[in-house]
Design a protein around this motif. Structure first.
Motif, PDB file in Angstrom:
ATOM      1  N   GLY A 183       0.846  -1.182   0.000  1.00 26.85           N
ATOM      2  CA  GLY A 183       0.000   0.000   0.000  1.00 26.85           C
ATOM      3  C   GLY A 183       0.887   1.238   0.000  1.00 26.85           C
ATOM      4  O   GLY A 183       1.844   1.316   0.776  1.00 26.85           O
ATOM      5  N   CYS A 184       0.574   2.199  -0.871  1.00 20.82           N
ATOM      6  CA  CYS A 184       1.398   3.400  -1.040  1.00 20.82           C
ATOM      7  C   CYS A 184       0.544   4.629  -0.731  1.00 20.82           C
ATOM      8  O   CYS A 184      -0.558   4.769  -1.266  1.00 20.82           O
ATOM      9  N   TYR A 185       1.078   5.526   0.082  1.00 22.61           N
ATOM     10  CA  TYR A 185       0.339   6.701   0.535  1.00 22.61           C
ATOM     11  C   TYR A 185       1.156   7.961   0.275  1.00 22.61           C
ATOM     12  O   TYR A 185       2.383   7.909   0.201  1.00 22.61           O
ATOM     13  N   SER A 186       0.451   9.078   0.201  1.00 25.28           N
ATOM     14  CA  SER A 186       1.095  10.377   0.011  1.00 25.28           C
ATOM     15  C   SER A 186       0.780  11.284   1.191  1.00 25.28           C
ATOM     16  O   SER A 186      -0.322  11.247   1.750  1.00 25.28           O
ATOM     17  N   THR A 187       1.764  12.120   1.563  1.00 28.59           N
ATOM     18  CA  THR A 187       1.525  13.159   2.571  1.00 28.59           C
ATOM     19  C   THR A 187       1.784  14.543   1.976  1.00 28.59           C
ATOM     20  O   THR A 187       2.153  15.474   2.682  1.00 28.59           O
ATOM     21  N   SER A 195       2.658  17.132   4.939  1.00 33.63           N
ATOM     22  CA  SER A 195       4.041  17.521   5.222  1.00 33.63           C
ATOM     23  C   SER A 195       4.667  18.238   4.027  1.00 33.63           C
ATOM     24  O   SER A 195       5.889  18.295   3.902  1.00 33.63           O
ATOM     25  N   GLY A 196       3.830  18.755   3.151  1.00 37.84           N
ATOM     26  CA  GLY A 196       4.324  19.399   1.928  1.00 37.84           C
ATOM     27  C   GLY A 196       4.597  18.367   0.858  1.00 37.84           C
ATOM     28  O   GLY A 196       3.969  18.358  -0.198  1.00 37.84           O
ATOM     29  N   GLU A 197       5.568  17.510   1.103  1.00 34.25           N
ATOM     30  CA  GLU A 197       5.831  16.317   0.305  1.00 34.25           C
ATOM     31  C   GLU A 197       6.124  15.178   1.272  1.00 34.25           C
ATOM     32  O   GLU A 197       6.553  15.401   2.407  1.00 34.25           O
ATOM     33  N   GLY A 198       5.921  13.960   0.815  1.00 31.66           N
ATOM     34  CA  GLY A 198       6.219  12.805   1.651  1.00 31.66           C
ATOM     35  C   GLY A 198       5.364  11.623   1.251  1.00 31.66           C
ATOM     36  O   GLY A 198       4.398  11.753   0.482  1.00 31.66           O
TER      37      GLY A 198
END
Length: 405
Positions: A183-187, A195-198
């Motif tokens: 499972g792949c997630y974005s922040t 977090s802006g990017e992550g």
């Protein structure tokens, strides 16, 4: 008097005070790198991994630099390499086929239904073309996951879930990201924690996560992870796996940990706003709402509807009229990719045969961000504006569309 909305569709809520305090502590220490710890100190990144894994019931978790990096790492860990075909959604955003291309793979696009989920009949027809499906839960819409997994398992196709839009969501009480191998997630800023990017990557396979950790650039410091397999798992893998650095730093992890603890509360706030919009648009002539199945526990940080079978000038007129009243809508049917709205025929590095049924759906997809800086009253106002302008254009143009939602 004509109503107008004055809010911003890109303004997020501030980082919680607890996150700001934790970020300041990291900056004051100077130890931003996840492996730069002192004594018995546990890095913020390691703690975030441990907490996120527990929140979704996964054995292992890795914090990385972006959701796109999470996807490329999952693909590499599954053995996808140059020239390998990978199935993925025709309705998704550019980082998904981009991740496939980044590892040398070739996207094979699968159609979209009017419910904005992957077309399982089209998927079944294309399963013989690839051994991996990178499934995008695009804009938070989750397909029948029992049926999808049965189809893929029977064909020996590995599923990787792109959960950039479904952190905190579930299908039939199973968290998004827990159905597939990874499972792949974005922040990234417009996702459910910011977090802006992550990004975050989860799995249950010890060797899978060992490869992912080595790929992320752990050097030989994998023992500093809290949500990782036993050290002996790395014995051979550490010699075979390249370092493709994409670690998350402690500053971003510190910002994210308080947000993760508050995710359920934030999800309820998003969904309350979604339901206000949905209620305000029910039975709008010419507008089709997207049904939300009972098994889908969604987290609605955006809102979509269809102007199905409308002429392009009429759709453009709706967008212009709404924009003039302060409501910013995105259209996936435009002739040219704009902002975040590129689609499968925009990605010329990944050519595809025409998909007429999906093209019809994509031509009518209207998309809107739903930041928590909007109140429920704001959402009611936005719904009134959309309803009025869709209705006006529909009446003037005589556009024929699907039955209203």
């Amino acid at each position: 008097m004509t109503e107008r909305f004055h809010g911003s569709f890109t303004q997020q809520e501030p980082i919680p005070d607890e996150g700001i305090k934790a970020a300041n502590a990291v900056m004051q220490s100077g130890r931003l790198h996840r492996y730069n710890t002192s004594g018995d100190e546990v890095a913020e990144a390691a703690l975030l991994e441990q907490e996120f894994a527990a929140s979704v019931g996964a054995r292992y978790c890795l914090a990385v630099a972006s959701g796109g990096y999470a996807m490329t790492t999952a693909l590499r860990a599954c053995g996808v390499g140059h020239g390998d075909k990978v199935l993925t959604n025709a309705f998704t955003l550019a980082p998904v086929p981009g991740a496939i291309a980044a590892v040398g793979g070739v996207p094979v696009f699968v159609g979209v239904t009017e419910d904005l989920v992957i077309d399982l009949a089209d998927l079944a027809a294309k399963l013989d073309q690839a051994k991996v499906l990178l499934l995008s839960h695009m804009r938070g819409h989750i397909c029948d996951m029992e049926r999808l997994m049965a189809i893929c398992d029977a064909a020996g196709v590995t599923v990787i879930e792109d959960c950039a839009h479904t952190m905190g969501a579930a299908w039939n009480d199973v968290p998004s990201g827990r159905w597939g191998r990874f499972g792949c997630y974005s922040t990234q800023t417009y996702k459910h924690i910011n977090s802006g990017e992550g990004g975050l990557l989860i799995c249950d396979g010890a060797e899978d996560m060992a490869r992912a950790i080595m790929l992320s650039g752990s050097y030989m410091l994998f023992e500093k992870h809290r949500a990782a397999p036993p050290v002996e798992t790395f014995a051979q893998i550490k010699y075979e796996t390249p370092n493709i650095s994409g670690r998350m730093d402690n500053l971003r992890a510190a910002i994210l940990r308080p947000q993760l603890r508050d995710l359920a509360t934030q999800a309820a706030r998003w969904n309350a706003r979604y339901r206000v919009l949905e209620h305000g648009l029910v039975n709008t002539p010419g507008l089709r709402l997207i049904p939300r199945p009972a098994k889908e526990q969604f987290v609605a940080s955006s809102f979509q509807f269809l102007l199905l079978d409308w002429d392009a000038p009429a759709v453009a007129d709706v967008l212009a009229r709404c924009a003039a009243r302060g409501v910013e809508l995105k259209w996936f049917g435009g002739a040219e990719p704009t902002g975040f709205t590129s689609r499968y025929d925009s990605w010329r590095y990944a050519p595809s045969d025409p998909m007429p049924a999906s093209d019809r759906v994509l031509a009518g997809v209207i998309d809107m961000r739903l930041p928590l800086t909007f109140s429920e009253d704001d959402c009611a106002l936005i719904a009134r504006i959309i309803r009025a302008e869709v209705g006006a254009v529909y009446q003037m143009s005589g556009t024929q569309s699907a039955a209203p939602g």
